[in-house]
Design a protein around this motif. Structure first.
Motif, short mmCIF file in Angstrom:
data_model
loop_
_atom_site.label_atom_id
_atom_site.label_comp_id
_atom_site.label_asym_id
_atom_site.label_seq_id
_atom_site.Cartn_x
_atom_site.Cartn_y
_atom_site.Cartn_z
N THR A 44 -4.41 -5.96 -9.62
CA THR A 44 -3.48 -5.59 -8.54
C THR A 44 -3.15 -4.10 -8.55
O THR A 44 -2.43 -3.64 -7.67
CB THR A 44 -2.17 -6.38 -8.67
OG1 THR A 44 -1.54 -6.07 -9.92
CG2 THR A 44 -2.44 -7.88 -8.61
N GLU A 89 -1.24 -2.55 -10.67
CA GLU A 89 0.20 -2.46 -10.87
C GLU A 89 0.53 -2.41 -12.36
O GLU A 89 -0.24 -2.88 -13.19
CB GLU A 89 0.93 -3.63 -10.21
CG GLU A 89 0.89 -3.60 -8.69
CD GLU A 89 1.57 -4.80 -8.07
OE1 GLU A 89 2.05 -4.67 -6.93
OE2 GLU A 89 1.60 -5.87 -8.70
N SER A 107 3.66 0.32 -8.54
CA SER A 107 2.37 0.52 -7.88
C SER A 107 1.75 1.80 -8.42
O SER A 107 2.33 2.88 -8.31
CB SER A 107 2.54 0.62 -6.36
OG SER A 107 1.35 1.09 -5.75
N THR A 151 1.60 -12.60 -10.50
CA THR A 151 1.37 -11.25 -10.00
C THR A 151 1.26 -11.20 -8.48
O THR A 151 1.51 -10.15 -7.88
CB THR A 151 0.09 -10.67 -10.61
OG1 THR A 151 -1.03 -11.50 -10.27
CG2 THR A 151 0.20 -10.60 -12.13
N SER A 152 0.93 -12.29 -7.83
CA SER A 152 0.72 -12.26 -6.38
C SER A 152 2.03 -12.09 -5.62
O SER A 152 2.04 -11.49 -4.54
CB SER A 152 0.03 -13.54 -5.91
OG SER A 152 0.82 -14.68 -6.23
#
Length: 846
Positions: A186, A188, A203, A246-247
């Motif tokens: 991701t 992140e 991010s 994580t989504s």
């Protein structure tokens, strides 16, 4: 903490957050993918000579000497290749802490308080960089050439470029950040904030915090499993593991751990996460795909304090820095201790280039790499009497080993440093209708005995046990669930679970469902009376307490940044979608103005009720003309982040100038704070009137003459009467510093102890009539200037009953005292006359 170790004691209670804690500069943290308590061995650090190990060691404290690093008795000393410190800001007493490996430049980055990062290359040469206050955790994004270091004392994350080794950004996070882990899937970063009981999600592409996830108390270690799309967080203060998806940045499970969980490492490709438990000396193993605890591995050995942990994929091993004496190696396939290494490790990292494991040794301030451990000693249990394939368990005080074969091996770390016995009690368990002989006992190893000891266990059928069968319905195939009956726990992914127990009444049971389901009944009691018992369990999907809310924009050019206010928080969104995880409830939202566009809707509410929600926001080009507005700065060092909020929109970055588009009108603006600098104009208005407009901001260094001051406030929260007639006041205290150079740190001196931070509570006992103790706070700014303030806290004296009179000292009125004194005087006169009479009689005797 053991008396053998020194370090930052993360409290086992709420962290805490930690937590927590918290973390003096001389007491360095020691772990790779999770936080850990450092454990030092003052004056004693040696490694056994292993020919296949690379024992060249870099020192971050100075030249090696036999006086400060004595080899252990009976072990060959090793030679240290030293690399003296390069900078003066990190003194000799600073211990190296967490570390991470960067495959780009084949370098290790080591956090070293009070404000440094040591970088070791393959030749064990060291350079030293400056981070924030009290650096703690380290993570690497190799693709972005970025290294991230959490700073526990300054509540931020320093970002380094691994090629130039320059600091490129500083990101504010929660309080007292510890562990940090990067998710390449991701892009992140996950930061465990021990002091605010949360995990900040950053991010990497924008270097901004995109979410804050509430977890347990005092989160410390953290690691990411990309296969399951989950993050595992060691909640040190609540003895648990939080699992974050994580989504949608949502906690999907909270699992039990041992006492004081610290380090976390995922066995990549094996679907397991390992958590070191500092307080109970065992390792919790989590099934990463189904989110349940699959095993608790006991670690038996002398003086072990399990801290940092790292996975070695070449050998399928977990390496654990056990502090003071040992590194412990776990055999992942056998879920048992497989080996050890005699050293002084706390932080652990894996070198993917050489296949070596590298450690920080806190006792002698060194860094070393190695490959081959010694084999562990073995307590070998062999059983007979069970039907083939029947599960049985050897349970130790801090964990258990289970098998469906005829043998169970328990790895034991020997007592290397001098003679001494390593021992542990054990209990033999099985859910089958068989009784073991012996049912319990103890294992013991001595330096002078064999390295393997055998223990034979014989099982015999028991006619006094009856089957208790739990039958489930409602779960999908292969879903895992468990039942605990009368302290016996069995987990299965079948539709039934059977446990054998003797006759009994009101035997307690508990059903543990998989994530996303509830069980009915979840708990209860049953009676066994000479026959088998069946219990039906129905599982139903549970309604989550939080849901994913996605705000989706249409109509803007690609890579446009738009601004959204949700539940009182502004978000700058550089992509088409903003996803948030929100608790069930109703939330207001509003779009910030975007020059040249009109939004529909521009505001509204969104209801969250346990299911995902999507809100579509449509932007259309405005027919109202807009004009170029240039915002520029001078006076800041190159690359320093700064920004301006104008017309409800934040325009920020590290360039010297930004541009935006605004239609005609007068706009309020405010210049964002840059630590250490003062802008020529902090706020005001800017008018756009049919032509381009410009706002120039000149920054100047904050003058040292700004006086540092602090104001003190207090409020009595509760007041209660004590048995002796005194009053106990609980006083809430707050301090606010101004002037000087922010950020500020606070240190309180209160009657009940010391605390750090702008808030404190004090318990003050007030005696009659009033006798208070001073409360004071000392504030230190970023330049090291200090000032203090003291107050007498207010007292609240509720009506309290007087203390009971003492039986030894009765109360008396003045008249009564006069009578007492007269009687005493009369008694003295009478006694004197009597004595005189006796003397006269005596003299008259012939």
């Amino acid at each position: 903490m053991s008396r053998r170790g020194r370090g930052r004691a993360l409290p086992p209670g709420s962290l805490t957050l930690a937590l927590l804690l918290l973390l003096a500069g001389l007491l360095a943290p020691q772990v790779l993918s999770g936080a850990a308590l450092p454990s030092h061995a003052p004056g004693l650090s040696a490694a056994a000579a292993v020919p296949s190990s690379r024992l060249a060691t870099a020192s971050s404290a100075g030249a090696w000497s036999t006086a400060s690093h004595r080899p252990s008795p009976g072990l060959a000393p090793y030679r240290l290749a030293t690399a003296p410190r390069a900078g003066a800001s990190c003194p000799f007493s600073s211990s190296p802490g967490w570390l991470a490996y960067d495959p780009n430049d084949q370098e290790f980055w080591v956090a070293t308080p009070p404000d440094c990062v040591d970088v070791f290359n393959t030749g064990f040469n060291m350079t030293q960089l400056t981070a924030g206050t009290d650096p703690f955790g380290v993570a690497v994004d190799a693709a972005a050439h970025a290294v991230f270091v959490t700073n526990t004392g300054s509540n931020n994350v320093t970002v380094f470029n691994d090629t130039t080794q320059a600091s490129v950004a500083s990101i504010s996070v929660g309080t007292a950040p510890l562990g940090v882990a990067y998710d390449p899937a991701t892009d992140e970063l996950y930061v465990a904030n021990s002091g605010s009981n949360s995990v900040s999600v950053i991010s990497v592409s924008t270097l901004t915090v995109v979410a804050n996830v509430s977890v347990g108390t005092g989160p410390a270690g953290v690691d990411v499993d990309t296969a399951s799309g989950q993050v595992f967080v060691a909640d040190n203060g609540s003895n648990a593991v939080s699992v974050i998806r994580t989504s949608n940045h949502t906690v999907v499970a909270t699992l039990p751990a041992g006492t004081g969980p610290l380090g976390v490492a995922v066995a990549t490709g094996l679907g397991l996460a390992f958590v070191t438990n500092y307080g109970s000396n065992n390792v919790t193993v989590v099934n990463a795909s189904q989110d349940f605890v699959t095993a608790t591995i006991p670690v038996v050995g002398p003086g072990l304090d399990l801290q940092g942990i790292a996975f070695d994929p070449q050998t399928g091993s977990m390496w654990i820095g056990a502090g003071f004496w040992y590194a412990v190696v776990l055999n992942v396939s056998a879920l048992s201790v497989g080996g050890y290494y005699a050293t002084d490790p706390s932080g652990v990292a894996y070198d993917s280039t050489t296949g070596e494991v590298c450690l920080t040794n806190t006792g002698n301030f060194t860094f070393e790499c190695l490959r081959s451990p010694f084999d562990a000693w073995t307590a070998a249990f062999g059983e007979s009497g069970l039907p083939p394939g029947t599960a049985w368990t050897v349970s130790l005080g801090n964990g258990a080993q289970s098998s469906t074969t005829a043998s169970i091996d328990v790895g034991v770390v020997p007592w290397v440093y001098g003679a001494g016995q390593v021992s542990s009690s054990y209990t033999i368990l099985t859910a089958a209708p068989f009784l073991p002989t012996p049912a319990s006992g103890s294992i013991g190893f001595s330096n002078f005995g064999p390295s393997t000891k055998w223990y034979n266990v014989t099982f015999a059928p028991s006619a006094g046990l009856f089957a208790v069968t739990f039958l489930e319905s409602g779960l999908p195939p292969t879903a895992s669930w468990s039942v605990t009956l009368n302290n016996t726990t069995v987990r299965s992914n079948a539709s039934s679970i059977t446990i054998y127990e003797p006759n009994g009444t009101a035997l307690p049971f508990q059903v543990s469902p998989p994530v996303g389901y509830t069980a009915s009944p979840a708990t209860g009691r049953l009676t066994i009376a000479g026959a088998a018992v069946n219990v039906s369990v129905t599982f139903s999907p549970s309604v989550p307490s939080t849901s994913r809310v996605s705000f989706f924009e249409t109509g803007l050019p690609v890579n446009s940044t738009w601004y959204l206010l949700v539940a009182g928080v502004w978000y700058g969104v550089p992509t088409a979608t903003l996803s948030l995880s929100l608790p069930n409830g109703t939330y207001a939202f509003a779009l910030g103005p975007l020059p040249g566009y009109v939004a529909s809707p521009s505001s509204g509410t969104v209801a969250v009720s346990g299911v995902p929600v999507t809100v579509t926001l449509r932007f259309t080009a405005s027919t109202t003309p807009s004009y170029l507005v240039t915002l520029s700065e001078s006076g800041l060092p190159s690359g320093t982040p700064w920004g301006v909020t104008i017309g409800g929109t934040v325009v920020a970055g590290s360039s010297t100038a930004f541009t935006t588009q605004l239609p005609n009108g007068t706009y309020a603006y405010g210049v964002q704070v840059v630590v250490g600098y003062i802008p020529s104009v902090a706020q005001g208005t800017l008018t756009v009137a049919g032509a381009p407009a410009t706002l120039d901001v000149v920054f100047a260094p904050a003058p040292p003459s700004l006086a540092l001051s602090v104001s003190l406030h207090e409020l009595v929260v509760t007041a209660s009467c004590l048995a002796n007639g005194n009053v106990s006041n609980v006083v809430a205290l707050s301090a606010q510093a101004s002037g000087g150079l922010p950020p500020y740190s606070y240190f309180w001196s209160v009657p009940s102890g010391n605390a750090s931070g702008p808030l404190a509570y004090a318990t003050i006992v007030v005696t009659a009539p009033v006798a208070l103790r001073w409360v004071s706070v000392t504030v230190t700014d970023a330049s090291g200037n200090q000032t203090s303030a003291s107050v007498l806290p207010p007292s609240v004296l509720p009506p309290c009953p007087p203390p009971p009179p003492s039986p030894n000292f009765p109360s008396a009125t003045p008249a009564a005292l006069t009578t007492v004194y007269a009687l005493v005087a009369l008694s003295v006169v009478v006694a004197a006359v009597a004595i005189a009479a006796v003397l006269v009689v005596y003299r008259r005797k012939p």
